[in-house]
Design an enzyme around this catalytic site. Structure first.
Site, short mmCIF file in Angstrom:
data_model
loop_
_atom_site.label_atom_id
_atom_site.label_comp_id
_atom_site.label_asym_id
_atom_site.label_seq_id
_atom_site.Cartn_x
_atom_site.Cartn_y
_atom_site.Cartn_z
N GLU A 180 0.80 -1.23 0.00
CA GLU A 180 0.00 0.00 0.00
C GLU A 180 0.84 1.29 0.00
O GLU A 180 0.31 2.36 0.21
CB GLU A 180 -0.97 0.01 1.21
CG GLU A 180 -2.40 -0.40 0.88
CD GLU A 180 -2.58 -1.87 0.46
OE1 GLU A 180 -1.63 -2.67 0.56
OE2 GLU A 180 -3.68 -2.20 0.00
N TYR A 182 3.38 2.03 2.12
CA TYR A 182 3.92 2.41 3.43
C TYR A 182 5.44 2.10 3.47
O TYR A 182 6.01 1.64 2.48
CB TYR A 182 3.18 1.66 4.54
CG TYR A 182 1.74 2.11 4.71
CD1 TYR A 182 1.42 3.41 5.09
CD2 TYR A 182 0.68 1.23 4.48
CE1 TYR A 182 0.11 3.82 5.25
CE2 TYR A 182 -0.64 1.63 4.63
CZ TYR A 182 -0.92 2.93 5.02
OH TYR A 182 -2.22 3.33 5.17
N ARG A 230 2.26 -8.84 4.28
CA ARG A 230 1.37 -8.27 3.26
C ARG A 230 2.26 -7.72 2.15
O ARG A 230 2.96 -6.72 2.33
CB ARG A 230 0.51 -7.18 3.89
CG ARG A 230 -0.46 -6.53 2.93
CD ARG A 230 -1.88 -7.00 3.20
NE ARG A 230 -2.81 -6.37 2.27
CZ ARG A 230 -3.68 -5.43 2.60
NH1 ARG A 230 -3.76 -5.02 3.86
NH2 ARG A 230 -4.50 -4.92 1.72
N HIS A 268 -1.65 3.79 -1.87
CA HIS A 268 -2.74 4.74 -1.60
C HIS A 268 -2.75 5.90 -2.59
O HIS A 268 -3.78 6.47 -2.88
CB HIS A 268 -2.66 5.26 -0.17
CG HIS A 268 -3.10 4.24 0.84
ND1 HIS A 268 -4.23 3.47 0.68
CD2 HIS A 268 -2.56 3.85 2.02
CE1 HIS A 268 -4.36 2.66 1.70
NE2 HIS A 268 -3.36 2.86 2.53
N GLN A 355 -18.50 4.93 2.74
CA GLN A 355 -19.03 6.16 3.34
C GLN A 355 -18.93 6.23 4.86
O GLN A 355 -18.75 7.31 5.41
CB GLN A 355 -20.49 6.36 2.90
CG GLN A 355 -20.57 7.03 1.53
CD GLN A 355 -21.98 7.06 0.99
OE1 GLN A 355 -22.29 6.39 0.01
NE2 GLN A 355 -22.84 7.81 1.61
P1 NAP Z 1 -26.95 17.40 -3.21
O1 NAP Z 1 -25.72 16.63 -3.02
O2 NAP Z 1 -27.42 18.28 -2.15
O3 NAP Z 1 -26.76 18.22 -4.55
C1 NAP Z 1 -27.76 19.03 -5.09
C2 NAP Z 1 -27.19 19.86 -6.23
O4 NAP Z 1 -28.20 20.68 -6.74
C3 NAP Z 1 -26.05 20.72 -5.82
O5 NAP Z 1 -25.01 20.52 -6.75
C4 NAP Z 1 -26.62 22.14 -5.86
O6 NAP Z 1 -25.55 22.90 -6.40
C5 NAP Z 1 -27.80 22.03 -6.78
N1 NAP Z 1 -28.97 22.82 -6.35
C6 NAP Z 1 -29.50 22.89 -5.12
N2 NAP Z 1 -30.57 23.70 -5.12
C7 NAP Z 1 -30.74 24.13 -6.38
C8 NAP Z 1 -31.67 24.99 -7.00
N3 NAP Z 1 -32.66 25.57 -6.32
N4 NAP Z 1 -31.52 25.23 -8.31
C9 NAP Z 1 -30.53 24.67 -9.01
N5 NAP Z 1 -29.61 23.84 -8.48
C10 NAP Z 1 -29.72 23.58 -7.17
O7 NAP Z 1 -28.15 16.42 -3.52
P2 NAP Z 1 -28.20 15.12 -4.44
O8 NAP Z 1 -27.24 15.17 -5.55
O9 NAP Z 1 -29.63 14.96 -4.76
O10 NAP Z 1 -27.75 14.01 -3.47
C11 NAP Z 1 -28.47 13.76 -2.30
C12 NAP Z 1 -27.70 12.94 -1.34
O11 NAP Z 1 -27.59 11.64 -1.85
C13 NAP Z 1 -26.29 13.42 -1.11
O12 NAP Z 1 -26.25 14.29 -0.02
C14 NAP Z 1 -25.58 12.15 -0.82
O13 NAP Z 1 -25.54 11.91 0.57
C15 NAP Z 1 -26.40 11.08 -1.45
N6 NAP Z 1 -25.69 10.51 -2.58
C16 NAP Z 1 -24.37 10.22 -2.47
C17 NAP Z 1 -23.69 9.69 -3.54
C18 NAP Z 1 -22.25 9.35 -3.43
O14 NAP Z 1 -21.59 9.16 -4.41
N7 NAP Z 1 -21.67 9.23 -2.25
C19 NAP Z 1 -24.33 9.48 -4.72
C20 NAP Z 1 -25.68 9.80 -4.82
C21 NAP Z 1 -26.34 10.32 -3.75
P3 NAP Z 1 -25.60 24.50 -6.53
O15 NAP Z 1 -26.45 24.97 -5.41
O16 NAP Z 1 -24.18 24.94 -6.46
O17 NAP Z 1 -26.16 24.73 -7.89
FE1 SF4 Z 2 -17.79 0.44 4.57
FE2 SF4 Z 2 -20.15 -0.54 5.32
FE3 SF4 Z 2 -19.95 0.81 3.03
FE4 SF4 Z 2 -18.91 -1.65 3.32
S1 SF4 Z 2 -21.07 -1.09 3.38
S2 SF4 Z 2 -17.91 0.09 2.39
S3 SF4 Z 2 -18.20 -1.57 5.42
S4 SF4 Z 2 -19.62 1.62 5.08
#
Ligand code: NAP
Ligand code: SF4
Length: 690
Positions: A180, A182, A230, A268, A355
């Protein structure tokens, strides 16, 4: 304890399903009950003495669940080797006591555990870091100090000292972390080792550090103590080891008497994904298999193995002698127990999202698991049957509702789950449609299995009304979210599609597309619309070609030219903020999504303001200047709003609990939803007056 349980009919069923996985492994002086290694994973509980009782409970729980052998998160041999300031190190005898809490709890539960010795080298996130040469890594802000020859000797001595203290603490062995990127790995390759003394230059001199540590640890601990090395079998960085060098090192380690060799894949700092959800299952088993052709010592395969059938297939094909799983044991401590019982469908599958585990560790928070919030909180979140079982309605079958319903029913409540659509899963059902996120379906399958098992009455296609809910003692509102539709002029134009309609397949997008909103879902939609070769998410060969992994390992480090298939559509991903798009994505996975979209030619624009949508396309202002994107479709991914209309209609004397997106849409996030659902489920009781 559990490994020694008598062969019940159920256990026979498991052994016939997974004969290779559940076969013991004789190491000469000790026998492992099966071929499953719970791999090393930092939890954040290793760092403070006061957290060791929690760490002990965490490992004991996994020993009870049947892991054949476990490895702790990395413990450094000294302060120079720290991962970050005050991270766990074992150098002094007074530190042994805390480790005994862990080893005695694990042994009492019938398990075996090794302590990983990890010297962070130039990955140390602190100003005292040391390395073979003073070359800063691209992922740390500190330039390491080059070790003097005396300093090298001192580090080796500290490894030996730590191994002896681990033995004194009652561990069954140690894992020497040689991969990794290290410290040990840094000595091995010319990328990071520019020395001209006895520890650098020729291959013989670069491997000397690894070999001397291994030899002296073996001499110190004696023959009957597990040593896992490892080994970085594929560095995935330029100027890494050649395959011939890695084989040579493997042979020498074998000759020095290591008990097992574990596989390391990718430094990493490598820009190739190795453990994220979009990496196909068992995508790197071929690497261990390749090594197996040349070594006799038992080898352990790793990376994206999260399912007993996948593990069984690796072992049955002779690609490895054991499989390592780290995150899957956070997701389900009973992984092996359920496999042995012939019930793999009951496993809470790790969806490789990072996450709640790795992303937490990077933020200096305690690791846990998105799909299992009890992980690393074993002493705090305790399961107790309900004292006063009640009739409880849960409205909404997304992650929040399902986790609440499952936990409540498991505790003995009589639970009815109402869902207005025809399927379970809520936002997770949509997520599973995104290329590279098919694993998310496993979470829905797990909750469905458990709810059925615990007798939850599931009523699909049922819009719960206040009238229907009146007959219950308590109500859990998990009605989720609806997409936010911003009031842009022309938002009702036929070319506008809201993300849920697109992902669910109710509408399709044309050749030119603008995406409004670059949050998690905006990125997901861009991934969906730019994808042209679904094989890269399922087939290891296609994945390796796409990301430039040389499966013939003809280059030092195993990198070749990446060949990302270009997007079949012209795509603009937009946000109003001026910051870099994708900043809100997870620390350990966001870079992959940003890189992947860039390679496919997706264009991102920040700092825009939306003017109107018409037949010509989407009209913007960018840097105060008008800009027309001549698109066929505009996809709205602008976040969500809570849905909790029912709340106002329910009688005031009916206890109601609002969870998940219905509670807070702004932070809509499955980690919070499942945690909230599970903790509410653990708490509600009739007698408590909740
Ligand atoms: P979000 O992350 O809050 O993004 C919403 C987007 O819309 C932002 O880019 C914002 O950017 C824009 N926005 C907000 N209000 C707006 C408005 N009135 N008019 C135009 N643009 C606007 O929400 P999301 O994409 O729906 O995701 C929701 C949640 O799902 C996330 O918080 C996350 O936890 C989860 N999620 C995570 C992943 C991941 O890869 N980890 C993938 C999918 C979903 P601006 O305000 O700059 O325009
Ligand atoms: Fe980590 Fe749980 Fe997501 Fe697996 S499911 S990657 S252990 S948070």
């Amino acid at each position: 304890m559990h490994h020694n349980q008598p062969m019940t009919e159920e256990n026979h069923r498991g052994v016939s399903m997974f004969p290779h996985l559940l076969r013991p492994l004789d190491l000469g002086f000790t026998t492992l009950p099966n071929r499953v290694l719970m791999g090393s994973m930092h939890t954040g509980l290793e760092d403070k003495a006061r957290d060791y009782p929690k760490l002990a409970a965490y490992f004991a729980r996994r020993a009870e669940g049947g892991a054949g052998l476990m490895v702790t998160g990395g413990i450094t041999p000294n302060i120079r080797g720290w991962l970050s300031p005050f991270s766990g190190f074992l150098k002094y005898r007074f530190q042994v006591k805390r480790h005994k809490i862990v080893t005695s709890a694990v042994h009492a539960a019938g398990g075996k555990i090794c302590m990983q010795i990890l010297h962070a080298g130039r990955y140390g996130y602190h100003p005292f870091s040391v390395a073979p040469s003073a070359i800063q890594s691209p992922i740390t802000p500190f330039k390491p100090k080059a070790l003097t020859a005396g300093g090298v000797g001192k580090q080796i001595q500290d490894y030996v000292n730590t191994a002896l203290l681990a033995q004194e603490a009652g561990y069954d062995g140690v894992e020497i972390m040689g991969s990794e990127g290290y410290l040990i790995n840094e000595f091995l390759v010319t990328r990071t080792n520019k020395r001209h003394d006895d520890w650098g230059g020729s291959f013989e001199k670069r491997v000397r550090f690894a070999l001397e540590i291994t030899q002296r640890v073996r001499e110190a601990v004696g023959k009957e103590f597990i040593i896992i090395f490892r080994l970085s079998m594929l560095d995935l960085v330029h100027q890494g080891s050649t395959w011939e060098e890695t084989v040579d090192l493997g042979r020498q380690l074998q000759a020095l008497g290591v008990t097992l060799i574990n596989t390391g894949i990718g430094w990493h700092e490598s820009r190739v994904p190795t453990i994220a959800t979009l990496v196909p299952r068992a995508a790197f088993a071929w690497v261990t298999a390749r090594m197996k052709a040349t070594l006799d010592v038992p080898l352990i395969a790793t990376n994206r193995i999260n399912d007993p059938a996948v593990a069984e297939s690796i072992l049955a094909q002779g690609q490895a002698d054991m499989v390592s799983m780290a995150r899957p044991f956070l997701a389900d401590p009973d992984f092996v127990k359920k496999a042995r019982a012939g019930q793999p469908q009951r496993i809470n599958t790790c969806i490789a999202c990072n996450q709640a585990c790795l992303d937490h560790v990077f933020k200096k928070q305690r690791a846990t698991c998105l799909v299992n919030p009890l992980a690393c909180y074993e002493t705090e979140y305790v399961f107790k049957p309900a004292e006063n079982p009640q009739k409880i309605a849960v409205v909404g079958a997304g992650p929040a509702g399902m986790s609440a319903a499952k936990t409540l029913a498991e505790r003995g409540h009589q639970v009815t789950l109402f869902e207005s659509s025809d399927a379970l899963g809520g936002q997770f059902k949509l997520a599973a449609q995104i290329p590279g996120k098919a694993e998310f379906d496993n979470t829905i399958r797990y909750f469905q299995e458990e709810m059925q098992r615990h007798g939850v009455t599931i009523r699909l296609n049922t819009q719960a009304t206040a009238g229907m809910l009146r007959e219950f003692d308590q109500v859990v509102l998990a009605t989720g979210v609806k997409p936010r539709v911003p009031p842009i002029p022309g938002i009702n134009h036929p070319k506008v599609i809201v993300y849920n309609e697109l992902i669910a397949g109710h509408r399709t997008a044309g050749d030119k597309v603008a995406i409004i909103g670059a949050g998690g879902i905006g990125f997901d939609v861009a991934e969906l619309l730019s994808e042209s070769n679904p094989a890269v998410y399922e087939n290891p060969d296609a994945f390796c070609r796409e990301w430039g992994i040389d499966t013939q390992v003809q280059t030092p480090g195993g990198l070749t030219e990446a060949k990302h298939a270009p997007s079949p559509r012209e795509i603009w991903l937009l946000q109003r903020k001026t910051s870099k798009p994708g900043k809100t994505l997870g620390k350990t996975t966001g870079w992959i999504h940003r890189l992947s979209l860039r390679k496919r030619g997706v264009k991102t624009l920040s700092g825009v303001s939306y003017q109107k949508i018409d037949d010509a396309g989407l009209h913007l202002l960018k840097d105060e200047k008008p800009l027309l994107l001549p698109v066929d479709n505009v996809i709205v991914c602008a976040g969500q709003e809570s849905v909790r209309d029912l709340l106002d209609e329910l009688p005031a004397n009916l206890p109601v609990h609002v969870i998940g997106g219905a509670d807070k849409a702004g932070e809509l996030d499955a980690k919070r939803a499942i945690r909230q659902g599970t903790l509410l489920g653990l708490r509600l009781d009739g007698s408590a007056g909740d």
